[in-house]
Design a protein around this motif. Structure first.
Motif, PDB file in Angstrom:
ATOM      1  N   ALA A 230      -6.162  14.687  -4.936  1.00 37.48           N
ATOM      2  CA  ALA A 230      -6.270  13.295  -4.518  1.00 37.48           C
ATOM      3  C   ALA A 230      -5.362  13.008  -3.328  1.00 37.48           C
TER       4      ALA A 230
ATOM      5  N   SER B  30      -8.087   4.462  -1.063  1.00 29.57           N
ATOM      6  CA  SER B  30      -7.768   3.654  -2.235  1.00 29.57           C
ATOM      7  C   SER B  30      -8.246   4.317  -3.513  1.00 29.57           C
ATOM      8  N   ASN B  31      -9.483   4.861  -3.464  1.00 27.23           N
ATOM      9  CA  ASN B  31     -10.014   5.534  -4.651  1.00 27.23           C
ATOM     10  C   ASN B  31      -9.185   6.745  -5.031  1.00 27.23           C
ATOM     11  N   ALA B  32      -8.628   7.418  -4.020  1.00 29.47           N
ATOM     12  CA  ALA B  32      -7.858   8.628  -4.288  1.00 29.47           C
ATOM     13  C   ALA B  32      -6.434   8.323  -4.740  1.00 29.47           C
TER      14      ALA B  32
ATOM     15  N   ASP C 140      -4.856   4.782  -5.203  1.00 28.09           N
ATOM     16  CA  ASP C 140      -4.475   3.532  -5.858  1.00 28.09           C
ATOM     17  C   ASP C 140      -4.656   3.605  -7.369  1.00 28.09           C
TER      18      ASP C 140
ATOM     19  N   ASP D 180      -5.699   2.073 -11.027  1.00 29.07           N
ATOM     20  CA  ASP D 180      -6.536   1.109 -11.727  1.00 29.07           C
ATOM     21  C   ASP D 180      -5.603   0.262 -12.584  1.00 29.07           C
TER      22      ASP D 180
ATOM     23  N   THR E 153     -11.437   2.698   1.707  1.00 27.55           N
ATOM     24  CA  THR E 153     -11.964   2.768   0.339  1.00 27.55           C
ATOM     25  C   THR E 153     -11.732   4.152  -0.252  1.00 27.55           C
ATOM     26  N   THR E 154     -11.969   5.184   0.563  1.00 28.79           N
ATOM     27  CA  THR E 154     -11.734   6.554   0.094  1.00 28.79           C
ATOM     28  C   THR E 154     -10.266   6.771  -0.260  1.00 28.79           C
TER      29      THR E 154
END
Length: 403
Positions: free
Chosen positions: A45, A360-362, A364, A366, A357-358
């Motif tokens: 990630a 953040s997905n990797a 950040d 949840d 977005t990529t």
């Protein structure tokens, strides 16, 4: 199996410390909002996030270059608009100068007006871009790109345009030579005119229009001379091809179209025996300031015949329309460049959002899942502490000790 009390304590303390460390990590993630703070947290990630971050940085750099290009093109479009407006005023003055009732003094006054407009146009051609450069400097110039010297205005810039040098090559300047010095002469296909060394004095009573193209397929690009012979009303004209030496003749009628090899033109007025007119191929060497200088010189010339005034005005208006059309074409190209910049900016905005977005997905966290994990770890830690406290009171020494 024999388990010592000391071993039980050590194992329990280690488990408590591990739970405490997990709870601390979860608390840090909740505080920063990041699931991956270090590469060791999740190497895969972290690598994806780093590549996405680098892509976002490149897009930001391209955005700065795009902003610089948009600023330069906006200034250029405005300058071209100002220049076209000045040339329109020149055109109005030339149309006014065609009034047959005007005296030489009145035409000289119009020449002074055009001279002032010329100076304003020169200032526009040398307008700065706000970054120590010039809008129409092309690929660069040591000073102002247009120099007014003996013989007329000369372009001193480097032909071409400056570009940002990134993958999109955003334009940062306009080629002043192409804008101000490369209009198509004549009507864009051929150029008509008189032979001043032949058509002289009061006897020079004829003038030729700009002509039109009737059949592009028949255009040869040759040079021609049209000579008038005889006395009105019984006159003839002879068309001679200066390149091949061939010629043809026919009856001449003033104001009637003369057509040959895909071209149509008209000789009006009262041409006399021996008057000659030229037809030559157009070139892309017509210069704005030369057109203005020719118009000023013609208007300042006294004692011209009506035909000479008509011929000069017709030629000057034709050339002025040509250079105005060229400036309008360049302005249209600048406008198209600005439209392309808008499209590119939208594309970059989409790419940037995808990269963010990529990343953040990797990287950040949840937050819902993070809070749930923290609460579970907190409950587990509290349960482990209570269990440890109970185990600690269950040793043999606690039973043997007097109450």
């Amino acid at each position: 199996m024999r388990v010592s009390t000391a071993n039980t304590y050590e194992v329990t303390i280690a488990a408590l410390q591990k739970r405490q460390q997990q709870m601390q990590n979860s608390q840090q993630q909740l505080t920063t909002g990041k699931r991956v703070a270090w590469g060791s947290d999740d190497p895969t990630a972290a690598g994806i996030g780093e590549r996405a971050y680098a892509q976002t940085g490149r897009i930001d750099a391209n955005q700065r270059a795009l902003d610089a290009s948009r600023n330069a093109m906006t200034l250029g479009e405005s300058a071209l608009g100002d220049g076209i407006e000045l040339l329109q005023q020149v055109r109005e003055a030339l149309v006014e100068a065609g009034n047959a009732s005007y005296s030489d003094a009145e035409r000289a006054g119009l020449a002074n007006k055009i001279s002032g407009l010329r100076q304003q146009l020169l200032a526009i051609a040398n307008r700065g871009d706000g970054a120590n450069g010039y809008i129409f400097g092309g690929q660069g110039s040591g000073g102002a790109p247009f120099l007014d010297q003996n013989g007329g205005v000369v372009f001193k810039g480097t032909p071409g345009v400056l570009q940002t040098g990134n993958s999109d090559n955003f334009q940062l300047s306009i080629d002043g030579g192409a804008a101000f010095e490369q209009a198509r002469s004549g009507n864009g296909t051929f150029v008509t005119g008189t032979l001043p060394n032949v058509n002289t004095g009061a006897a020079a009573g004829g003038w030729i229009d700009s002509g039109t193209v009737t059949d592009p397929a028949q255009i040869t690009g040759g040079n021609y001379v049209i000579q008038i012979a005889g006395t009105a009303p019984s006159q003839t004209y002879t068309i001679s091809n200066s390149d091949t030496g061939t010629s043809s003749s026919d009856v001449f009628s003033p104001g009637k179209a003369i057509q040959f090899e895909g071209m149509s033109l008209t000789i009006a007025g009262g041409p006399v025996d021996g008057d000659q007119f030229s037809v030559a191929p157009s070139t892309n060497t017509l210069k704005v300031f030369d057109v203005l200088d020719n118009a000023i010189a013609a208007l300042n010339t006294p004692l011209r015949s009506g035909a000479q005034i008509a011929q000069a005005n017709s030629s000057n208006l034709r050339d002025l329309d040509a250079v105005m059309g060229n400036l309008q074409n360049v302005r249209s190209q600048v406008g198209e460049t600005m439209n392309n910049l808008d499209g590119t900016e939208q594309r970059m905005a989409t790419q940037k959002l995808n990269s963010q977005t990529t990343q953040s997905n990797a990287e950040d966290l949840d937050m819902v899942q993070g809070i749930s994990n923290f609460q579970n770890q907190q409950s587990g830690y509290q349960a482990a502490l209570q269990t440890y406290a109970m185990v600690q009171r269950m040793s043999l020494f606690q039973y043997l000790s007097p109450s």
